[in-house]
Design a protein around this motif. Structure first.
Motif, PDB file in Angstrom:
ATOM      1  N   MET A  66       0.833  -1.198   0.000  1.00 35.35           N
ATOM      2  CA  MET A  66       0.000   0.000   0.000  1.00 35.35           C
ATOM      3  C   MET A  66       0.871   1.252   0.000  1.00 35.35           C
ATOM      4  O   MET A  66       0.582   2.218  -0.702  1.00 35.35           O
ATOM      5  CB  MET A  66      -0.917  -0.008   1.228  1.00 35.35           C
ATOM      6  N   ALA A  67       1.927   1.220   0.772  1.00 36.17           N
ATOM      7  CA  ALA A  67       2.827   2.371   0.815  1.00 36.17           C
ATOM      8  C   ALA A  67       3.467   2.588  -0.557  1.00 36.17           C
ATOM      9  O   ALA A  67       3.584   3.722  -1.030  1.00 36.17           O
ATOM     10  CB  ALA A  67       3.902   2.163   1.881  1.00 36.17           C
ATOM     11  N   LEU A  98       2.235   1.946  -3.354  1.00 38.88           N
ATOM     12  CA  LEU A  98       1.238   2.446  -4.304  1.00 38.88           C
ATOM     13  C   LEU A  98       0.607   3.761  -3.865  1.00 38.88           C
ATOM     14  O   LEU A  98      -0.420   4.171  -4.381  1.00 38.88           O
ATOM     15  CB  LEU A  98       0.158   1.381  -4.518  1.00 38.88           C
ATOM     16  N   SER A  99       1.223   4.417  -2.921  1.00 41.00           N
ATOM     17  CA  SER A  99       0.672   5.686  -2.459  1.00 41.00           C
ATOM     18  C   SER A  99       1.386   6.880  -3.096  1.00 41.00           C
ATOM     19  O   SER A  99       1.169   8.011  -2.696  1.00 41.00           O
ATOM     20  CB  SER A  99       0.759   5.774  -0.933  1.00 41.00           C
ATOM     21  N   ASP A 100       2.224   6.597  -4.066  1.00 42.07           N
ATOM     22  CA  ASP A 100       2.929   7.668  -4.772  1.00 42.07           C
ATOM     23  C   ASP A 100       2.503   7.678  -6.243  1.00 42.07           C
ATOM     24  O   ASP A 100       2.537   6.634  -6.908  1.00 42.07           O
ATOM     25  CB  ASP A 100       4.445   7.450  -4.664  1.00 42.07           C
ATOM     26  N   PRO A 101       2.105   8.829  -6.745  1.00 38.53           N
ATOM     27  CA  PRO A 101       1.596   8.941  -8.120  1.00 38.53           C
ATOM     28  C   PRO A 101       2.574   8.436  -9.168  1.00 38.53           C
ATOM     29  O   PRO A 101       2.157   7.788 -10.137  1.00 38.53           O
ATOM     30  CB  PRO A 101       1.371  10.436  -8.283  1.00 38.53           C
ATOM     31  N   VAL A 124       2.533   4.654  -9.071  1.00 34.56           N
ATOM     32  CA  VAL A 124       1.287   4.155  -9.658  1.00 34.56           C
ATOM     33  C   VAL A 124       1.343   4.305 -11.171  1.00 34.56           C
ATOM     34  O   VAL A 124       0.934   3.416 -11.916  1.00 34.56           O
ATOM     35  CB  VAL A 124       0.066   4.906  -9.087  1.00 34.56           C
ATOM     36  N   VAL A 148      -6.916  -1.604  -8.046  1.00 33.20           N
ATOM     37  CA  VAL A 148      -6.060  -0.413  -8.055  1.00 33.20           C
ATOM     38  C   VAL A 148      -5.930   0.151  -9.469  1.00 33.20           C
ATOM     39  O   VAL A 148      -6.032   1.367  -9.677  1.00 33.20           O
ATOM     40  CB  VAL A 148      -4.662  -0.733  -7.485  1.00 33.20           C
ATOM     41  N   THR A 180      -4.306   7.771  -4.245  1.00 33.23           N
ATOM     42  CA  THR A 180      -3.025   7.752  -3.525  1.00 33.23           C
ATOM     43  C   THR A 180      -3.205   8.077  -2.048  1.00 33.23           C
ATOM     44  O   THR A 180      -2.494   7.545  -1.205  1.00 33.23           O
ATOM     45  CB  THR A 180      -2.020   8.737  -4.152  1.00 33.23           C
ATOM     46  N   MET A 221      -4.486   4.917  -0.462  1.00 31.74           N
ATOM     47  CA  MET A 221      -3.414   3.939  -0.312  1.00 31.74           C
ATOM     48  C   MET A 221      -2.506   4.318   0.854  1.00 31.74           C
ATOM     49  O   MET A 221      -2.084   3.472   1.639  1.00 31.74           O
ATOM     50  CB  MET A 221      -2.603   3.842  -1.605  1.00 31.74           C
ATOM     51  N   SER A 278      -1.677   2.265   4.543  1.00 32.30           N
ATOM     52  CA  SER A 278      -0.312   1.736   4.611  1.00 32.30           C
ATOM     53  C   SER A 278       0.196   1.690   6.042  1.00 32.30           C
ATOM     54  O   SER A 278       1.373   1.443   6.275  1.00 32.30           O
ATOM     55  CB  SER A 278       0.622   2.582   3.743  1.00 32.30           C
TER      56      SER A 278
END
Lengths: 128, 128
Positions: A19-20, A22-25, A28, A96, B16, B19, B23
């Motif tokens: 998850m971490a 995929l938390s950056d544009p 992704v 996602v 994002t 996500m 996380s």
DNA sequence: TACGTCGTTCGATGTTTTAAGAACGGCGAA
DNA sequence: TTCGCCGTTCTTAAAACATCGAACGACGTA
């Protein structure tokens, strides 16, 4: 490249790490780019960041178990570990990718193709 | 409480941000706890962190559009915004909950029930 | 061998996140 | 009203993260 690039096993993948990752544009965007299953050379990837930063993002994805990096001589190729990922986290990648597609996350990440043909160099003007 | 607690609309939810919110093990634990659809009082929640930290985590979840907080007098109640979330990000919550369940993410987050009955106070011994 | 390319790693910097405690404001009960 | 409880906000500190440029090591080529 120097150190032999480790990829986590299925049971070593951790949800929170994924998850971490995929938390950056940008990350992704890279995942979306790779979602067609085609292996891409490092040099094909275009993102509005320095090469060291891109290298960092690719490592985060690799460490989370999302991508696989293959080395060939002095260059690298990346693929989505789609099958592995789907085994460990069923339906997650689909969900996602759908969401990312609908809001166009990471749209500034792309391939070299067009720019290269028109003579533009790596990492330039893409940030416009 | 003081400021009127804003919840994002469906089209304001960002992948994002979601996500990132998911996380953290504690936040995933909270989501798992709420996944049965039952509204829970703040006082029921048990996590190995200070109350200000728990408040912070609940705000992150709320701001990402994952939970809804309702105020009643001086106390708060939280629920999963399951229907909203599923509309905006189809199948994502299911996939995350499945994965989180299989590796027992956030297992140190729980309800007061048992401890309360045995006279234990809020926030104590759970960190053991 | 010497050079250029390629991707990684290192070092530094600024931002964000996590965390805890203290102080605050709202509310209900005594 | 005065007190105590509840949850938020503020302050502060520590850790993590994103980013860049520079230096490096491995490889292929001239």
């Amino acid at each position: 490249m120097k150190h032999p690039q480790q990829h986590p096993d299925l049971d070593q993948m951790k949800l929170t790490e994924v998850m971490a990752a995929l938390s950056d544009p940008i990350r992704v965007g890279l995942v979306r780019l790779l979602s067609d299953g085609v292996e891409r050379g490092w040099g094909e990837l275009r993102a509005p960041v320095a090469k060291s930063t891109l290298s960092h993002h690719l490592r985060v994805l690799r460490n989370a178990g999302i991508t696989r990096t293959r080395e060939e001589g002095t260059r690298c190729f990346v693929t989505l570990r789609r099958a592995d990922f789907d085994t460990r986290f069923p339906h997650l990648m689909d969900a996602v990718l759908d969401a990312a597609g609908s809001e166009d996350v990471g749209h500034h990440v792309g391939l070299a193709s067009a720019e290269k043909l028109s003579g533009v160099r790596a990492g330039e003007e893409v940030n416009a």
